[in-house]
Every structure is written in structure tokens, then in C-alpha cells.
Design an enzyme around this catalytic site. Structure first.
Site, short mmCIF file in Angstrom:
data_model
loop_
_atom_site.label_atom_id
_atom_site.label_comp_id
_atom_site.label_asym_id
_atom_site.label_seq_id
_atom_site.Cartn_x
_atom_site.Cartn_y
_atom_site.Cartn_z
CG ASP A 100 4.13 7.80 -11.31
OD1 ASP A 100 3.81 7.13 -10.31
OD2 ASP A 100 3.31 8.10 -12.21
CD GLU A 165 -1.67 7.31 -9.35
OE1 GLU A 165 -2.89 7.41 -9.12
OE2 GLU A 165 -0.93 8.31 -9.48
#
Length: 472
Positions: A100, A165
Site C-alpha cells: 500500500d 501498513e
């Protein structure tokens, strides 16, 4: 075994590695916007397919649900648990990464389209290029290099790849605890490449700061008011908030919240010596940062301020007028946002208590009729590793083989909660092995990774597999 020659022997891997990075960067996997979690799942699927094409097995581990601020409950994107063929005679290395990214738009000040990987003068620009799609691909390409020339990978390889994250790794800590006796049971080492070098010299990272994020909400009148009608006759929420934020630190960067820094671990002589060999150029860093001077005058002072001392940063004010032009409004409610970076011996719950008590005390002196509410999120602990651990020995050897220099031993000023979580929950050895350059601009406009770092980083990972295997 000449691992460097092994990598050079399969140059096609590096051509395709850049093409794959371009494909991955094109996926707008901004985890901060839950409406884009479909794109997060898309990049996770692309990652899984790549691992499976290389002969690995993949499990999409469920990590449950998450409640949005609106009250809506949504499914979290899964976490990839993967592994390649296992040999019981070999040690097992688990690689962590995330796919991400932070948000990015051209209007933020990007020179190129953030989701179209663009090469300029040897640099590959794009959101996620260095944080963290590039390093994740480099790990896969290191495995692929062994496979391509039919060399046995000297370690058993597992991977844990997530897609949240950037928003705090929702569900990952619980998954780690749940799989501690299964997926992690045979893991000997955990390695993370989710940060960057401090200078132009390759580095191994042995510590990160923790963090807590605070919201300071001041609620006043029922409506926004015209400043020409009510200005001067009421106590404005914005004025209260500015007073509160101004009480947090002084112009030297010193945190003014009583007691917050009392528990900071003292500097030892061994730790102090680690700063001597870091080739940090103050003038170059001023140029990179675009500042005239730092708050400290020496290399050691700046690095300690960034790595091993706590800091407080004010990030913004919600509810205030921030558009171009003028608007003579008194906002009815404003929320200030700031964070504190923790260092060893600081305890996040204790920091939270002290911050709230300080703000309440300051607010009481204002004798304001407005209402104050302080909340905190994150509360991630700092992490420090043992430099005598076999991973750090192997990492230093691998850096010498690939780059021909001794690595700098550095700490990281940002927060990577999973390092401390892995170390606490699994009891395994954890190391951070960065390949990103000091000027890569992770989280910033024009994020990039250099072609050199991307390719040499792949070689470093391949060499690291070999060097670590020799220590078993």
C-alpha cells in the site's frame, strides 16, 4: 560462491524488474482511503500471482473487520502469507513488506504522474517506488535470480506482505499472535526493508522511534460566526487551540510537556561512537531539505535529534479556513493534530496521560467557556535491535560484497511498528536492511528510487541470503 557474479549473470531479471515496478506503481493502492481498498486488494493479488508463478505457495489470511469513523464496519484487505519450497536442513528467513502507499496527486506538487513510473536521469519516480513496492519486488527478484540460473536458494524463504501498513497495519498484530505457533514456528530470522539510507553510503538499521498521534478538539458556539459581528465579544475556539498547540514545544524543538522526556534512555559511550563513522554532510542535507539551518549545529546533534531523541511535530488544524482567498469566519469547532515520536524507555500510555494532563492544565488557565477534548491514536513503541545478532553480521558482509564498503549502522526516525511487534510477539531476530536512497522522498512529492539502488539492492538481497546461510 560469487553471489555478485550470480546476479550479473542474469541481467534479464533487472530489465523485467523495472517493467514490473511500473505495473505495480500504476495501482493506486492508497490505504488511507478505504474506498480504494479494492486497489489494495488488486496489488495484493498481483503480488500473490507473482509469487505463485515463481513456485511459491500463497495464503490470503483474514484479518477481520474495521470500524470507520462513520460507524460503518468494513472488511479489511487480507495479508499474504507465502513460502517457497522448504528444506528442513536450512534455516528459515521471513521477509516482511507492504504494497500500500501514501496518497499522491499531481496538484500536490509532483513533477510527473505519481502513478506512472517515470525514469529521469537514472531515477525511477512514482508513488511506492521506494516505499515499499520497489523493495518488495527486489526481494522477489533476488529469489528469482537464484531460480533463473538454477542455483539452490541457501535459505528457506517465507514472506508476509500486507496492504495496510500506511494506516497502522490493522489486524497484523493479532494475526502474528494467532500464527505464532504455525506460520512463524519454524522462522529463524525476520528481515524488513521499509526505510532508507541516512547518507549516500549503504546502511543497516538497528532502531526506530515509536509514535503517538493526538487530536486536540476545541468546541465553541453552535455555528460559525461572522468575525465582524462577533469578533472581540466571544472567546474563539481557534485562539484557544493556538494557545494549546503553542504550549507543546519551544523554538528550539524542546518538548515542554512536563515529564514526557524523563524516561529517555541515556546515551552510552558505545552508542555515541556509532555516529563517528556516519558520512552525514550537514550542508548537503540542508540543500536536500531546503532549509538554511537545522536546530542543532553538529552532525551528531542532528542525527540524535532525528533518531534517538523524542520529537513533537504539529501537523495541521481541521475546521480552519485553508482555501485560497479570504473568508472572515470564526469557526465553531477546530481540531489540532500533532504527534510525538517515542524513543527507548518511553511508554506510549504514560506519554498519553502526561500530554492530556498538560493540555487540560493549560486550558484551565485560559478560563474559556469552550469545551476541550483530547484523544490519541497509534501508541506504537520504539524498536532497537542487537547489533551482534547474526543477521547484522551477514548484512555487513553482504554490503561489503555488493558495494565494496562497510555499511553505516543507523537508526530510523520514523515509526515502523511491525519491527517491535514481530520481535516481542515471535521472539525472533529482526533486522532492517534498507535499499532506498537518503533522498528518495518517501511519503513526499516526487518519491523515487534510483535505478542503481533498485538493481544493486536486488544483488544485496541475494548476497544476504548466502551470507546468512553461512552463519547457521
Amino acid at each position: 560462491m560469487a553471489v555478485l557474479s550470480l546476479c550479473l549473470a542474469h541481467g534479464n531479471t533487472f530489465f523485467f524488474s523495472i517493467m514490473r515496478l511500473k505495473e505495480w506503481v500504476a495501482v493506486q493502492s492508497d490505504s488511507g482511503d478505504h474506498t480504494k481498498w479494492g486497489e489494495v486488494e488488486r496489488i495484493l493479488n498481483m503480488t500473490a500471482v507473482r509469487i505463485q508463478e515463481m513456485g511459491g505457495t500463497v495464503e490470503f489470511a483474514d484479518v477481520g473487520t474495521h470500524q470507520l469513523p462513520s460507524g460503518e464496519t468494513v472488511l479489511l484487505p487480507p495479508v499474504i502469507l507465502a513460502e517457497f519450497e522448504k528444506d528442513p536442513k536450512k534455516a528459515t528467513l521471513c521477509i516482511y513488506g507492504h504494497v500500500d502507499v501514501q496518497p499522491a496527486k499531481m496538484e500536490d506538487g509532483w513533477t510527473t504522474d505519481p502513478f506512472n513510473l517515470t525514469e529521469i536521469k537514472g531515477n525511477l519516480y512514482g508513488r511506492g517506488a521506494t516505499d515499499n513496492k520497489g523493495p518488495v519486488l527486489a526481494w522477489l527478484h533476488a529469489v528469482e535470480t537464484y531460480q533463473a540460473i538454477e542455483k539452490e536458494i541457501p535459505m528457506n524463504i517465507k514472506l508476509i506482505i500486507e496492504g495496510l501498513e500506511e494506516v497502522g497495519s490493522y489486524g497484523l498484530l493479532e494475526l502474528t499472535r494467532k500464527r505464532n505457533d504455525s506460520f512463524f514456528a519454524d522462522v529463524d530470522f525476520i528481515v524488513i526493508s521499509d526505510n532508507v539510507w541516512a547518507t549516500r553510503t549503504p546502511a543497516l538499521t538497528y532502531g526506530t522511534r515509536g509514535s503517538s498521534y493526538f487530536f486536540v478538539e476545541v468546541d465553541g458556539p453552535k455555528l460559525d460566526f461572522h468575525s465582524g459581528v462577533y469578533g472581540g465579544s466571544i472567546q474563539e475556539p481557534m485562539s484557544d487551540l493556538i494557545a494549546l498547540l503553542g504550549s507543546l514545544l519551544d523554538h528550539t524543538g524542546k518538548i515542554l510537556v512536563p515529564g514526557v522526556t524523563d524516561d529517555v534512555a541515556p546515551l552510552t559511550e558505545d552508542e555515541r561512537k556509532l555516529y563517528d563513522n556516519i558520512s552525514f554532510d550537514l550542508e548537503e542535507m540542508k540543500s536536500v531539505a531546503g532549509v538554511k539551518h537545522f536546530l542543532q549545529d553538529t552532525k551528531e546533534g542532528v542525527l540524535m535529534a532525528r533518531w534517538r531523541n523524542p520529537s513533537l511535530s504539529i501537523h495541521g488544524i481541521q475546521g480552519a479556513f485553508s482555501e485560497p482567498g479570504t473568508k472572515t469566519v470564526i469557526p465553531k469547532q477546530v481540531t489540532g493534530k500533532f504527534s510525538i515520536r517515542h524513543v527507548p524507555n518511553m511508554d506510549p500510555p504514560d506519554v498519553e496521560r502526561k500530554v492530556k494532563a498538560h493540555l487540560q492544565q493549560v486550558f484551565s488557565t485560559l478560563k474559556s467557556p469552550n469545551r476541550l477534548r483530547v484523544t490519541a491514536t497509534v501508541g506504537a513503541k520504539p524498536w532497537v535491535a542487537n547489533l551482534k545478532d547474526p543477521q547484522y553480521v551477514a548484512g555487513q558482509r553482504a554490503v561489503r560484497e555488493v558495494f565494496g564498503v562497510d555499511p553505516e549502522l543507523i537508526r530510523e526516525g520514523s515509526t515502523i511498528p511491525i519491527a517491535q511487534n514481530f520481535q516481542e510477539e515471535t521472539g525472533k531476530s529482526v533486522m532492517m536492511l534498507p535499499i532506498g536512497g537518503h533522498d528518495d522522498g518517501e511519503h513526499s512529492q516526487n518519491e523515487k528510487i534510483s535505478r542503481y539502488n533498485y538493481i544493486e539492492g536486488t544483488k544485496l538481497f541475494a548476497a544476504y541470503f548466502y551470507e546468512l546461510s553461512l552463519l547457521q
